[in-house]
Motif scaffolding. Sequence first.
Motif, PDB file in Angstrom:
ATOM      1  N   VAL A  75     -17.344 -34.434  -1.173  1.00 44.97           N
ATOM      2  CA  VAL A  75     -18.546 -35.609  -0.977  1.00 44.97           C
ATOM      3  C   VAL A  75     -19.035 -36.072  -2.209  1.00 44.97           C
ATOM      4  CG1 VAL A  75     -20.703 -36.138   0.065  1.00 44.97           C
ATOM      5  CG2 VAL A  75     -19.049 -34.935   1.459  1.00 44.97           C
ATOM      6  N   GLY A  76     -19.449 -34.966  -2.986  1.00 49.75           N
ATOM      7  CA  GLY A  76     -19.754 -35.659  -4.509  1.00 49.75           C
ATOM      8  C   GLY A  76     -18.684 -36.361  -5.125  1.00 49.75           C
ATOM      9  N   ALA A  77     -17.307 -35.971  -4.941  1.00 46.23           N
ATOM     10  CA  ALA A  77     -16.356 -36.659  -5.655  1.00 46.23           C
ATOM     11  C   ALA A  77     -16.224 -38.099  -5.010  1.00 46.23           C
ATOM     12  CB  ALA A  77     -15.113 -35.905  -5.667  1.00 46.23           C
ATOM     13  N   ALA A  78     -16.333 -38.043  -3.803  1.00 41.70           N
ATOM     14  CA  ALA A  78     -16.014 -39.472  -3.294  1.00 41.70           C
ATOM     15  C   ALA A  78     -17.360 -40.482  -3.392  1.00 41.70           C
ATOM     16  CB  ALA A  78     -16.336 -39.234  -1.632  1.00 41.70           C
ATOM     17  N   LEU A  79     -18.494 -39.856  -3.594  1.00 38.94           N
ATOM     18  CA  LEU A  79     -19.721 -40.548  -4.118  1.00 38.94           C
ATOM     19  C   LEU A  79     -19.712 -40.812  -5.663  1.00 38.94           C
ATOM     20  CD1 LEU A  79     -22.336 -39.036  -1.553  1.00 38.94           C
ATOM     21  CD2 LEU A  79     -21.205 -41.180  -1.357  1.00 38.94           C
ATOM     22  N   LYS A  80     -18.721 -40.378  -6.182  1.00 41.07           N
ATOM     23  CA  LYS A  80     -18.809 -40.685  -7.771  1.00 41.07           C
ATOM     24  C   LYS A  80     -19.977 -40.032  -8.471  1.00 41.07           C
ATOM     25  CE  LYS A  80     -15.814 -44.512  -7.301  1.00 41.07           C
ATOM     26  NZ  LYS A  80     -15.872 -45.914  -7.422  1.00 41.07           N
ATOM     27  N   CYS A  81     -20.265 -38.681  -7.863  1.00 45.95           N
ATOM     28  CA  CYS A  81     -21.349 -38.110  -8.676  1.00 45.95           C
ATOM     29  C   CYS A  81     -21.112 -36.904  -9.476  1.00 45.95           C
ATOM     30  CB  CYS A  81     -22.400 -37.695  -7.555  1.00 45.95           C
ATOM     31  SG  CYS A  81     -23.630 -36.675  -8.374  1.00 45.95           S
ATOM     32  N   SER A  82     -20.723 -36.847 -10.646  1.00 46.67           N
ATOM     33  CA  SER A  82     -20.136 -36.057 -11.391  1.00 46.67           C
ATOM     34  C   SER A  82     -20.882 -34.801 -11.447  1.00 46.67           C
ATOM     35  CB  SER A  82     -19.810 -36.416 -12.692  1.00 46.67           C
ATOM     36  OG  SER A  82     -21.093 -36.965 -13.620  1.00 46.67           O
ATOM     37  N   HIS A  83     -22.211 -34.743 -11.569  1.00 46.58           N
ATOM     38  CA  HIS A  83     -23.198 -33.967 -11.388  1.00 46.58           C
ATOM     39  C   HIS A  83     -23.011 -33.004 -10.224  1.00 46.58           C
ATOM     40  CE1 HIS A  83     -25.189 -35.292 -15.058  1.00 46.58           C
ATOM     41  NE2 HIS A  83     -25.345 -36.537 -14.466  1.00 46.58           N
TER      42      HIS A  83
END
Length: 148
Positions: A75-83
Amino acid sequence: MNFEKILTRVAQRGSDVIAEELLREIENEYGRVPLIFERMAERPEILISHLLYKGSVVETSQLEPKVIELISLAVGAALKCSHCVEYHMQSAMAKGATRAEILEVILIAGMLANSAVLADAYRVVNGSVPCPSCDINGTGLDKTCSDK
């Protein structure tokens, strides 16, 4: 994270103290505290309620902790949240995830994110504005709620 135990600690010692303790527990378990938790701690009730919610979801889950972290990573990857990706990758690895599993969930997240971009753009190009029901019921690109 035990719901009643944390609430008892808050009642006995105050939300400021417990928020700081929770941050230290996170740091001890994961090696660092995410920035969002640090900012939430400025309003301890926000941090504590967020962590109680998060803990309740995880503790009552039918999924293994590693799987939860892999989903969170995707989900973080899909939302482009590198942190988010970095944090959940470290957490997934700590729970036994392999490099191959991590790469696979990133591929799946990318595939779904790409599909969402394409589906939305194609609907715009077709001049249709779908509603959630149309999407769920699979009426197709040529029919929307406005076609009723």
